[in-house]
Design an enzyme around this catalytic site. Structure first.
Site, PDB file in Angstrom:
ATOM      1  N   GLY A  10      20.555  88.952  19.304  1.00 16.29           N
ATOM      2  CA  GLY A  10      21.762  87.692  19.800  1.00 16.29           C
ATOM      3  C   GLY A  10      22.216  89.186  21.321  1.00 16.29           C
ATOM      4  CB  ALA A  11      21.013  90.377  24.811  1.00 19.11           C
ATOM      5  CE  LYS A 189      36.778  80.558  19.500  1.00 19.06           C
ATOM      6  NZ  LYS A 189      35.597  81.268  19.280  1.00 19.06           N
ATOM      7  CG  ASN A 193      35.362  76.918  19.131  1.00 20.12           C
ATOM      8  OD1 ASN A 193      35.432  77.894  17.701  1.00 20.12           O
ATOM      9  ND2 ASN A 193      35.347  76.973  20.265  1.00 20.12           N
ATOM     10  CG  ASN A 197      34.117  74.296  22.379  1.00 19.56           C
ATOM     11  OD1 ASN A 197      34.797  74.547  22.660  1.00 19.56           O
ATOM     12  ND2 ASN A 197      32.942  74.910  21.725  1.00 19.56           N
ATOM     13  CG  ASN A 207      37.714  75.335  28.919  1.00 18.92           C
ATOM     14  OD1 ASN A 207      36.777  74.829  28.251  1.00 18.92           O
ATOM     15  ND2 ASN A 207      37.520  76.494  27.646  1.00 18.92           N
ATOM     16  CB  SER A 258      30.439  78.216  24.263  1.00 16.49           C
ATOM     17  OG  SER A 258      30.434  77.518  23.112  1.00 16.49           O
TER      18      SER A 258
HETATM   19  O1  KPL Z   1      35.340  79.516  22.028  1.00 16.73           O
HETATM   20  C1  KPL Z   1      34.995  78.775  23.433  1.00 16.73           C
HETATM   21  C2  KPL Z   1      33.903  78.570  24.213  1.00 16.73           C
HETATM   22  O2  KPL Z   1      33.889  77.998  25.090  1.00 16.73           O
HETATM   23  O3  KPL Z   1      33.296  77.881  22.984  1.00 16.73           O
HETATM   24  C3  KPL Z   1      36.712  78.803  23.704  1.00 16.73           C
HETATM   25  C4  KPL Z   1      38.072  79.037  23.584  1.00 16.73           C
HETATM   26  C5  KPL Z   1      36.676  76.312  23.710  1.00 16.73           C
HETATM   27  C6  KPL Z   1      36.551  79.061  25.216  1.00 16.73           C
HETATM   28  O4  KPL Z   1      36.141  78.385  26.468  1.00 16.73           O
END
Ligand code: KPL
Length: 312
Positions: A10-11, A189, A193, A197, A207, A258
């Site tokens: 995974g690059a 975490k 997310n 997200n 964000n 992401s």
């Molecule tokens: O981990 C993240 C993501 O975008 O997956 C955050 C912490 C929301 C930062 O963008």
């Protein structure tokens, strides 16, 4: 077996960032690429372009097509998106053995359990989580936006030891540590997310929008549900999750999450391994999480509509 070489599957932004860190720490690194086309792109780009503190470096790991290589993988770092893990791992399964040391560094939870049948019995398995802020300007071209923390720890019910994460634990430029109870960090975490997200992906916003006062009404119920699940899982949290989520949204204000980036580029998102994992655990624990279930369903529909319409 070449135990000293680090293979990176995974690059993308995080995989390439960690490849740079391992090289900086003096380890030989090979990127395992998914196709001849990505290998050609890598060869044309002449390495990984890494912009840090406004300076550009070119870092040169080795690279090969994942499925066509034959050398045993002594040290493997898995940094593909959670939903790609099964197919990526299947392509290199013939190169793994019980003496492989495998590190998973991805968003989401539950991936090791999902791919358990593809992992050699007895192999060392380590889980990681990172807040390194890196974005991908293009293939093999990274911009380091902010220094975060990277933590590793043993996967549940598997032998795991700090040596597996050694190439990254002492890497210059990376703030990394070993936490025997990595589960707490993974859950926190995951909760962040879950909060940021899906909302950013559905609203199409950066964000920072979620840090504004009028977004609190949206973040609050999502975070309250996550708090009940975390408490049932025995995961402590120092400050209310909604405050943590707003602070993170503010710190990463200029970022596109992401998940939003995946939606914008028509890729599958990690929703099933983020909100999907929380909703599944909540169901097993008998905890109602209607706001998160709503987001999960809304994201499934959003994703399907992107897949249907390449211009979306
Ligand atoms: O981990 C993240 C993501 O975008 O997956 C955050 C912490 C929301 C930062 O963008």
């Amino acid at each position: 077996m070449d135990v000293e070489r680090v293979y990176v599957l995974g690059a993308g932004a995080i995989g390439a960032r960690m490849a740079v860190a391992a090289l900086d720490a003096g380890w030989p690194v090979t990127l395992l690429l998914k196709s001849a086309e990505s290998l050609r792109t890598f060869e044309r780009s002449n390495g990984i372009e890494f912009d840090v503190a406004r300076e550009q470096r070119i870092v040169r790991p080795d690279a090969e097509i994942a499925h066509s290589g034959t050398a045993p993988l002594g040290r493997l770092l898995i940094a593909v998106k959670a939903q790609q893990t099964r197919s990526a791992l299947s392509s290199i399964r013939h190169r793994l053995s019980p003496s492989s040391r495998i590190v998973f560094l991805q968003n989401g939870m539950g991936v090791v359990e999902w791919v358990e049948d593809l992992l050699p019995p007895g192999a060392t398995v380590v889980l990681g989580t990172t807040t390194e802020a890196v974005w991908r300007r293009g293939p093999f071209s990274l911009v380091h936006a902010a220094r975060g923390e990277t933590w590793f720890g043993p996967a549940p019910d598997r032998p795991g030891d700090p040596d597996s994460a050694q190439p990254l634990l002492n890497a210059p430029g990376l703030k990394a540590g070993w936490d025997p109870d990595i589960r707490e960090r993974l859950w926190l975490k995951l909760a962040m997310n879950c909060a940021i997200n899906p909302l950013t992906a559905l609203l199409g916003c950066r964000n920072g929008v979620l840090a504004a006062a009028d977004s609190a009404a949206l973040l609050d119920p999502i975070c309250r549900e996550a708090e009940i699940v975390l408490t049932a899982e025995g995961i402590p949290y120092a400050t209310p999750l909604v405050d943590q989520a707003r602070a993170l949204a503010c710190e990463t204000g200029a970022n596109r999450s992401s998940m939003l980036q995946d939606v914008l580029t028509g890729r599958q998102t990690e929703i099933e391994h983020i909100t999907g994992y929380l909703v599944d655990r909540a169901a097993q624990l008998g905890i109602p999480v209607p706001f998160n279930a709503f987001l999960l369903q809304a994201m499934r529909i959003r994703q399907a509509s992107v897949a249907d319409d390449p211009s979306a």
